[in-house]
Motif scaffolding. Structure first.
Motif, PDB file in Angstrom:
ATOM      1  N   UNK A  43     -12.102   3.022   1.812  1.00  0.00           N
ATOM      2  CA  UNK A  43     -12.319   3.886   0.639  1.00  0.00           C
ATOM      3  C   UNK A  43     -11.021   4.524   0.164  1.00  0.00           C
ATOM      4  N   UNK A  44     -10.189   4.959   1.112  1.00  0.00           N
ATOM      5  CA  UNK A  44      -8.898   5.540   0.726  1.00  0.00           C
ATOM      6  C   UNK A  44      -8.034   4.518   0.001  1.00  0.00           C
ATOM      7  N   UNK A  45      -8.014   3.296   0.500  1.00  0.00           N
ATOM      8  CA  UNK A  45      -7.244   2.245  -0.148  1.00  0.00           C
ATOM      9  C   UNK A  45      -7.808   1.941  -1.536  1.00  0.00           C
ATOM     10  N   UNK A  46      -9.131   1.876  -1.659  1.00  0.00           N
ATOM     11  CA  UNK A  46      -9.752   1.605  -2.956  1.00  0.00           C
ATOM     12  C   UNK A  46      -9.436   2.704  -3.958  1.00  0.00           C
ATOM     13  N   UNK A  47      -9.447   3.955  -3.510  1.00  0.00           N
ATOM     14  CA  UNK A  47      -9.132   5.069  -4.408  1.00  0.00           C
ATOM     15  C   UNK A  47      -7.668   5.029  -4.828  1.00  0.00           C
ATOM     16  N   UNK A  48      -6.778   4.638  -3.927  1.00  0.00           N
ATOM     17  CA  UNK A  48      -5.353   4.619  -4.232  1.00  0.00           C
ATOM     18  C   UNK A  48      -4.959   3.427  -5.105  1.00  0.00           C
TER      19      UNK A  48
ATOM     20  N   UNK B 246       0.855  -1.170   0.000  1.00  0.00           N
ATOM     21  CA  UNK B 246       0.000   0.000   0.000  1.00  0.00           C
ATOM     22  C   UNK B 246       0.902   1.235   0.000  1.00  0.00           C
ATOM     23  N   UNK B 247       0.459   2.277  -0.630  1.00  0.00           N
ATOM     24  CA  UNK B 247       1.182   3.534  -0.743  1.00  0.00           C
ATOM     25  C   UNK B 247       1.429   4.132   0.647  1.00  0.00           C
ATOM     26  N   UNK B 248       2.635   4.686   0.868  1.00  0.00           N
ATOM     27  CA  UNK B 248       2.964   5.248   2.188  1.00  0.00           C
ATOM     28  C   UNK B 248       2.096   6.456   2.516  1.00  0.00           C
ATOM     29  N   UNK B 249       1.689   7.230   1.518  1.00  0.00           N
ATOM     30  CA  UNK B 249       0.820   8.378   1.774  1.00  0.00           C
ATOM     31  C   UNK B 249      -0.528   7.910   2.335  1.00  0.00           C
ATOM     32  N   UNK B 250      -1.048   6.818   1.781  1.00  0.00           N
ATOM     33  CA  UNK B 250      -2.318   6.276   2.272  1.00  0.00           C
ATOM     34  C   UNK B 250      -2.136   5.733   3.681  1.00  0.00           C
ATOM     35  N   UNK B 251      -1.006   5.056   3.918  1.00  0.00           N
ATOM     36  CA  UNK B 251      -0.734   4.547   5.259  1.00  0.00           C
ATOM     37  C   UNK B 251      -0.664   5.674   6.290  1.00  0.00           C
ATOM     38  N   UNK B 252      -0.016   6.771   5.928  1.00  0.00           N
ATOM     39  CA  UNK B 252       0.092   7.915   6.837  1.00  0.00           C
ATOM     40  C   UNK B 252      -1.288   8.515   7.115  1.00  0.00           C
ATOM     41  N   UNK B 253      -2.094   8.619   6.056  1.00  0.00           N
ATOM     42  CA  UNK B 253      -3.431   9.189   6.220  1.00  0.00           C
ATOM     43  C   UNK B 253      -4.308   8.294   7.116  1.00  0.00           C
ATOM     44  N   UNK B 254      -4.184   6.989   6.940  1.00  0.00           N
ATOM     45  CA  UNK B 254      -4.929   6.048   7.767  1.00  0.00           C
ATOM     46  C   UNK B 254      -4.461   6.141   9.217  1.00  0.00           C
ATOM     47  N   UNK B 255      -3.160   6.254   9.412  1.00  0.00           N
ATOM     48  CA  UNK B 255      -2.627   6.378  10.766  1.00  0.00           C
ATOM     49  C   UNK B 255      -3.123   7.661  11.440  1.00  0.00           C
ATOM     50  N   UNK B 256      -3.226   8.745  10.702  1.00  0.00           N
ATOM     51  CA  UNK B 256      -3.767   9.993  11.251  1.00  0.00           C
ATOM     52  C   UNK B 256      -5.256   9.841  11.606  1.00  0.00           C
ATOM     53  N   UNK B 257      -5.975   9.067  10.792  1.00  0.00           N
ATOM     54  CA  UNK B 257      -7.393   8.833  11.075  1.00  0.00           C
ATOM     55  C   UNK B 257      -7.580   8.055  12.373  1.00  0.00           C
TER      56      UNK B 257
END
Length: 173
Positions: A47-52, A1-12
């Motif tokens: 949803x973020x993962x699906x979009x990425x 998974x993209x690191x940007x998505x991982x960071x965003x998920x971690x912030x969530x």
């Protein structure tokens, strides 16, 4: 998974409920009525993962659509679905009373005995209950209650589920 998505998920993961509701609106372009943090977190992360990484394939979407259309299919047949010459066909009432006999109980006509406080308790097994002192009872537990004045498991009171009986029952299965 993209690191940007991982960071965003971690912030969530650390976000407040209000922040999650706002992010939900941003990601799904609609408001949510949910106030369940874990649910919102999971939906947004998915949803973020699906979009990425890309959403479902067209084949998967089509199959999901087919399943959704079949979801309202009837599983149980309606009462009058089968007719002969305009009259519905009905089943006849069976021999049993609805429930099968308990395999732990002896056959009707058997006499059960138990010593209780110096008194011999004698119970006759009937096809639809038990007879004790010329009174009929629906269960052995009811007989045990009448004898002792205390609630008992009737099978245990009359020794029908003792240790050796349990082992014999298991062997039969």
């Amino acid at each position: 998974m993209d690191t940007a998505v991982l960071m965003e998920v971690e912030n969530l993961r650390r976000a407040s409920l209000a922040a999650l509701r706002e992010k939900y609106r941003e990601v799904f372009q609609e408001a949510t009525r949910s106030r369940h943090r874990e649910h919102l977190f999971r939906r947004i992360a998915w949803r973020l993962q699906a979009l990425a990484e890309g959403d479902l394939t067209e084949r998967a979407r089509e199959r999901a659509s087919q399943l959704a259309r079949d979801a309202d299919l009837r599983i149980v047949a309606p009462r009058d679905f089968f007719t002969v010459e305009g009259e519905p066909v009905r089943t006849t009432r069976g021999e049993g009373r609805g429930r099968p006999a308990d395999c732990r109980l002896p056959l009707p006509g058997t006499l059960l005995t138990r010593e209780w406080k110096g008194r011999t308790i004698l119970v006759e097994v009937l096809p639809d209950g038990f007879r004790f002192e010329n009174h009929c009872y629906p269960s052995l537990s009811a007989v045990a209650l009448a004898v002792t004045g205390t609630r008992w498991n009737g099978l245990a009171f009359f020794g029908l589920i003792g240790k050796e009986r349990k082992e014999q029952h298991r062997a039969e299965e």
